[in-house]
Design a protein around this motif. Structure first.
Motif, short mmCIF file in Angstrom:
data_model
loop_
_atom_site.label_atom_id
_atom_site.label_comp_id
_atom_site.label_asym_id
_atom_site.label_seq_id
_atom_site.Cartn_x
_atom_site.Cartn_y
_atom_site.Cartn_z
N SER A 86 36.40 40.97 33.98
CA SER A 86 35.90 41.14 33.15
C SER A 86 37.01 41.91 32.01
CB SER A 86 34.17 42.23 32.94
OG SER A 86 33.97 42.06 31.74
N GLN A 87 36.74 41.69 30.87
CA GLN A 87 37.47 42.01 29.79
C GLN A 87 37.12 43.93 29.33
OE1 GLN A 87 40.37 41.24 28.64
NE2 GLN A 87 40.13 38.89 28.31
N SER A 88 36.07 43.93 30.33
CA SER A 88 35.72 45.77 30.22
C SER A 88 36.71 46.56 31.00
CB SER A 88 35.00 45.88 30.64
OG SER A 88 34.09 46.02 31.62
N THR A 89 37.68 45.89 32.12
CA THR A 89 38.15 46.38 33.17
C THR A 89 39.00 46.63 33.31
OG1 THR A 89 38.66 44.17 33.78
CG2 THR A 89 36.81 44.90 35.15
N ALA A 90 39.70 46.16 32.01
CA ALA A 90 41.18 46.69 31.27
C ALA A 90 41.14 47.82 30.06
CB ALA A 90 42.05 45.54 30.93
N ASP A 91 39.96 48.12 30.22
CA ASP A 91 39.52 49.25 28.38
C ASP A 91 40.01 50.33 30.14
OD1 ASP A 91 38.70 50.04 26.40
OD2 ASP A 91 37.22 50.94 27.65
N ALA A 92 40.82 51.45 29.04
CA ALA A 92 41.41 52.94 29.48
C ALA A 92 40.00 53.33 29.41
CB ALA A 92 42.23 53.35 29.34
N LYS A 93 39.65 53.85 28.43
CA LYS A 93 38.60 54.73 27.69
C LYS A 93 36.88 54.16 28.34
CE LYS A 93 35.30 55.92 24.02
NZ LYS A 93 34.12 56.29 25.66
N ALA A 112 37.26 52.60 32.20
CA ALA A 112 37.49 53.41 32.90
C ALA A 112 37.10 54.91 33.42
CB ALA A 112 38.41 53.27 33.56
N LYS A 113 37.98 55.28 32.01
CA LYS A 113 37.75 57.06 32.38
C LYS A 113 36.34 57.56 32.30
CE LYS A 113 39.04 61.51 30.09
NZ LYS A 113 37.93 61.98 30.49
N ASP A 114 35.15 57.12 31.55
CA ASP A 114 33.61 57.43 31.72
C ASP A 114 33.47 57.22 33.06
OD1 ASP A 114 34.51 58.10 28.34
OD2 ASP A 114 33.58 56.16 27.65
N MET A 115 34.16 55.28 33.30
CA MET A 115 32.97 55.31 34.67
C MET A 115 33.33 56.44 35.40
SD MET A 115 30.83 52.47 33.96
CE MET A 115 29.88 52.48 35.81
N TYR A 116 34.86 56.88 35.23
CA TYR A 116 35.29 57.76 36.30
C TYR A 116 34.09 59.27 36.27
CZ TYR A 116 37.79 61.17 39.16
OH TYR A 116 38.68 61.94 40.35
N ASP A 117 34.19 59.62 35.43
CA ASP A 117 33.77 60.89 34.74
C ASP A 117 32.45 60.51 35.65
OD1 ASP A 117 36.24 62.03 33.89
OD2 ASP A 117 35.55 61.30 32.06
N LEU A 118 31.94 59.07 34.73
CA LEU A 118 29.80 59.51 35.37
C LEU A 118 30.08 60.25 37.21
CD1 LEU A 118 28.38 56.88 32.58
CD2 LEU A 118 28.21 59.47 33.06
N SER A 119 31.15 58.73 37.37
CA SER A 119 30.14 58.90 38.78
C SER A 119 31.00 60.43 39.63
CB SER A 119 31.59 57.74 39.59
OG SER A 119 33.28 58.05 39.32
N MET A 120 32.00 61.12 39.19
CA MET A 120 31.82 62.06 39.07
C MET A 120 30.09 63.32 39.24
SD MET A 120 34.86 62.05 41.24
CE MET A 120 35.16 63.65 41.71
N LYS A 121 30.04 62.67 38.32
CA LYS A 121 28.53 63.63 38.61
C LYS A 121 27.59 63.63 39.21
CE LYS A 121 29.83 64.74 33.63
NZ LYS A 121 28.34 64.34 32.66
N LEU A 122 27.59 61.93 39.91
CA LEU A 122 26.65 62.21 40.82
C LEU A 122 26.17 62.87 42.21
CD1 LEU A 122 27.12 58.01 40.95
CD2 LEU A 122 25.18 59.58 39.89
#
Length: 99
Positions: free
Chosen positions: A80-87, A89-99
């Protein structure tokens, strides 16, 4: 995160239809490591196509059908094109760290 380990397999099996057994997951891992078809690096390998719909339970077969799942031949899937989007990726990482 015990709730996740309990609920996720049911979600994959009955909602997405994308569930595979531990045995099949191991076979797929072995195939990616050992199969001459899988020598290309940086590839997203898939089996049985790209699930595009919610799986439906077939009571006569006692299984979910219609959305990914076990079996199928291996193929090189498209990212998916979204896999190459750095922002993203960072947002997903930040959200996953809140779980």
């Amino acid at each position: 995160r015990g709730w996740f380990r309990t609920i996720f397999p049911y979600f994959m099996r009955y909602v997405t239809g994308g569930y595979v057994s531990e045995e099949e997951a191991g076979q797929r891992l072995k195939q990616v490591v050992d199969d001459p078809l899988c020598t290309k690096s940086g590839v997203y390998w898939s089996w049985n196509g790209n699930a595009q719909q919610v799986g439906l339970y077939d009571p006569s077969a006692k299984e979910v059908r219609g959305a990914g799942g076990s079996g199928g031949d291996i193929f090189e899937n498209q990212y998916s094109q979204s896999t190459a989007d750095a922002k993203t990726a960072k947002d997903m990482y930040d959200l996953s760290m809140k779980l």
